[in-house]
Scaffold this motif. Structure first.
Motif, PDB file in Angstrom:
ATOM      1  N   MET A   1       0.843  -1.197   0.000  1.00 51.85           N
ATOM      2  CA  MET A   1       0.000   0.000   0.000  1.00 51.85           C
ATOM      3  C   MET A   1       0.876   1.244   0.000  1.00 51.85           C
ATOM      4  N   THR A   2       0.472   2.248  -0.761  1.00 52.59           N
ATOM      5  CA  THR A   2       1.215   3.499  -0.833  1.00 52.59           C
ATOM      6  C   THR A   2       1.002   4.311   0.436  1.00 52.59           C
ATOM      7  N   SER A   3       2.082   4.845   0.983  1.00 55.14           N
ATOM      8  CA  SER A   3       2.023   5.651   2.202  1.00 55.14           C
ATOM      9  C   SER A   3       2.230   7.118   1.843  1.00 55.14           C
ATOM     10  N   THR A   4       1.254   7.961   2.194  1.00 53.55           N
ATOM     11  CA  THR A   4       1.297   9.378   1.855  1.00 53.55           C
ATOM     12  C   THR A   4       1.184  10.216   3.122  1.00 53.55           C
ATOM     13  N   LEU A   5       2.107  11.143   3.283  1.00 57.86           N
ATOM     14  CA  LEU A   5       2.101  12.073   4.404  1.00 57.86           C
ATOM     15  C   LEU A   5       1.737  13.455   3.895  1.00 57.86           C
ATOM     16  N   VAL A   6       0.704  14.070   4.473  1.00 58.99           N
ATOM     17  CA  VAL A   6       0.300  15.427   4.114  1.00 58.99           C
ATOM     18  C   VAL A   6       0.530  16.313   5.336  1.00 58.99           C
ATOM     19  N   VAL A   7       1.574  17.116   5.288  1.00 63.25           N
ATOM     20  CA  VAL A   7       1.910  18.010   6.397  1.00 63.25           C
ATOM     21  C   VAL A   7       1.119  19.303   6.209  1.00 63.25           C
ATOM     22  N   GLY A   8       0.316  19.621   7.220  1.00 63.02           N
ATOM     23  CA  GLY A   8      -0.614  20.741   7.074  1.00 63.02           C
ATOM     24  C   GLY A   8      -1.908  20.275   6.442  1.00 63.02           C
ATOM     25  N   GLY A   9      -2.267  19.023   6.705  1.00 62.60           N
ATOM     26  CA  GLY A   9      -3.423  18.431   6.038  1.00 62.60           C
ATOM     27  C   GLY A   9      -4.688  18.406   6.861  1.00 62.60           C
ATOM     28  N   SER A  10      -4.779  19.242   7.889  1.00 58.62           N
ATOM     29  CA  SER A  10      -5.931  19.151   8.791  1.00 58.62           C
ATOM     30  C   SER A  10      -7.090  20.061   8.417  1.00 58.62           C
ATOM     31  N   GLY A  11      -6.936  20.858   7.381  1.00 51.04           N
ATOM     32  CA  GLY A  11      -8.033  21.748   7.002  1.00 51.04           C
ATOM     33  C   GLY A  11      -7.825  22.328   5.625  1.00 51.04           C
ATOM     34  N   GLY A  12      -8.900  22.876   5.041  1.00 51.70           N
ATOM     35  CA  GLY A  12      -8.800  23.549   3.763  1.00 51.70           C
ATOM     36  C   GLY A  12      -8.215  22.666   2.683  1.00 51.70           C
ATOM     37  N   LEU A  13      -7.281  23.215   1.929  1.00 57.61           N
ATOM     38  CA  LEU A  13      -6.678  22.507   0.803  1.00 57.61           C
ATOM     39  C   LEU A  13      -5.966  21.232   1.243  1.00 57.61           C
ATOM     40  N   VAL A  16      -8.343  18.391   1.665  1.00 56.94           N
ATOM     41  CA  VAL A  16      -8.834  17.914   0.363  1.00 56.94           C
ATOM     42  C   VAL A  16      -7.799  17.015  -0.297  1.00 56.94           C
ATOM     43  N   ILE A  17      -6.543  17.416  -0.227  1.00 57.33           N
ATOM     44  CA  ILE A  17      -5.471  16.599  -0.799  1.00 57.33           C
ATOM     45  C   ILE A  17      -5.368  15.265  -0.062  1.00 57.33           C
ATOM     46  N   ALA A  18      -5.435  15.308   1.256  1.00 59.57           N
ATOM     47  CA  ALA A  18      -5.370  14.067   2.041  1.00 59.57           C
ATOM     48  C   ALA A  18      -6.513  13.125   1.669  1.00 59.57           C
ATOM     49  N   ARG A  19      -7.714  13.669   1.541  1.00 60.28           N
ATOM     50  CA  ARG A  19      -8.864  12.830   1.168  1.00 60.28           C
ATOM     51  C   ARG A  19      -8.689  12.253  -0.242  1.00 60.28           C
ATOM     52  N   HIS A  20      -8.119  13.044  -1.145  1.00 65.65           N
ATOM     53  CA  HIS A  20      -7.877  12.582  -2.512  1.00 65.65           C
ATOM     54  C   HIS A  20      -7.042  11.310  -2.509  1.00 65.65           C
ATOM     55  N   PHE A  21      -5.975  11.299  -1.706  1.00 61.77           N
ATOM     56  CA  PHE A  21      -5.109  10.127  -1.670  1.00 61.77           C
ATOM     57  C   PHE A  21      -5.731   8.985  -0.870  1.00 61.77           C
ATOM     58  N   ALA A  22      -6.486   9.309   0.162  1.00 62.22           N
ATOM     59  CA  ALA A  22      -7.180   8.264   0.912  1.00 62.22           C
ATOM     60  C   ALA A  22      -8.218   7.571   0.029  1.00 62.22           C
ATOM     61  N   ASP A  23      -8.930   8.355  -0.797  1.00 63.31           N
ATOM     62  CA  ASP A  23      -9.968   7.793  -1.667  1.00 63.31           C
ATOM     63  C   ASP A  23      -9.399   6.844  -2.712  1.00 63.31           C
ATOM     64  N   ARG A  24      -8.132   7.030  -3.056  1.00 61.28           N
ATOM     65  CA  ARG A  24      -7.536   6.111  -4.034  1.00 61.28           C
ATOM     66  C   ARG A  24      -6.873   4.911  -3.349  1.00 61.28           C
ATOM     67  N   GLY A  25      -6.978   4.846  -2.012  1.00 64.44           N
ATOM     68  CA  GLY A  25      -6.528   3.671  -1.282  1.00 64.44           C
ATOM     69  C   GLY A  25      -5.213   3.802  -0.547  1.00 64.44           C
ATOM     70  N   ASP A  26      -4.635   5.020  -0.496  1.00 62.58           N
ATOM     71  CA  ASP A  26      -3.368   5.199   0.213  1.00 62.58           C
ATOM     72  C   ASP A  26      -3.555   5.105   1.722  1.00 62.58           C
TER      73      ASP A  26
END
Length: 228
Positions: A1-13, A16-26
């Motif tokens: 499984m791909t591991s993605t870290l989004v620093v500053g991912g708790s709100g706004g853009l 959205v980026i974090a959800r984008h990668f979660a929705d594809r299975g990361d």
């Protein structure tokens, strides 16, 4: 499984980026300076996402804060600190804090994680269009966003063969700041006739992370504004 870290991912853009990668299975990690906020965002995104407290404004704490991230494929650093700060009314304390967070904090995050990169891992750092289009009060913002360009270029050499690129959005039409503004600035000036969207920014982020031929590049996401 791909591991993605989004620093500053708790709100706004960032969220959205974090959800984008979660929705594809990361397997996604989102961070905020506030642990409760990071964990609440992770819970909203759903299973496979977790939250951590990371404060880029205190770079000496980043190593310990990211100790639980043992391997990573993609790193996206979106954290911002864009308080207006003009030369005429210059606040040195705010300026030092903003530059420390945006440049030193970004660099330290990549340094800390470098040895945990999986083969093919890549990084996207967020700057902004203020580096090309300054505005009143953007003295510090324009400076550190321009600094992201230099940081990306040196990191591309230092973390090779891993790739690093920068994404510089213009105003984002459906962001919390602009979505309820009837006629936001620049929307009539872009060749596409509108501002870019958060979904388009998330898609561009994925492109920079995925495309193995793109490295040390500044991608301006502005709907063509720089051409006008």
């Amino acid at each position: 499984m791909t591991s993605t870290l989004v620093v500053g991912g708790s709100g706004g853009l960032g969220a959205v980026i974090a959800r984008h990668f979660a929705d594809r299975g990361d397997d996604v990690v989102v961070t905020s300076r506030d642990k409760a906020r990071a964990e609440a965002t992770a819970a909203r995104i759903g299973p496979g996402t977790r939250g951590l407290a990371v404060d880029l404004g205190q770079p000496e704490t980043i190593g310990a804060a990211l100790a639980d991230v043992t391997e990573v494929d993609h790193v996206v650093i979106t954290a911002v600190g864009q308080a207006a700060n003009s030369l005429a009314q210059f606040n040195v304390t705010d300026a030092v804090a903003a530059v420390t967070m945006k440049l030193v904090g970004y660099a330290e995050t990549v340094r800390v994680l470098r040895e945990r990169f999986n083969p093919g891992a890549s990084v996207v750092l967020f700057g902004g269009l203020a580096k090309e289009r300054p505005y009143p009060g953007s003295t510090v913002v324009s400076t550190f966003n321009a600094g992201i360009t230099g940081l990306v270029r040196t990191l591309a050499v230092e973390i090779a063969p891993h790739r690093v690129n920068a994404l510089h959005p213009g105003l984002i039409g459906d962001s919390p700041k602009w979505r309820d503004v009837p006629e936001p600035p620049h929307s009539a000036q872009t060749p596409i006739g509108r501002l870019v969207t958060m979904a388009e920014i998330a898609d561009a982020t994925e492109f920079l992370l995925r495309n193995t031929g793109v490295n040390a590049h500044d991608l301006h996401m502005d709907g063509g504004l720089l051409a006008t």
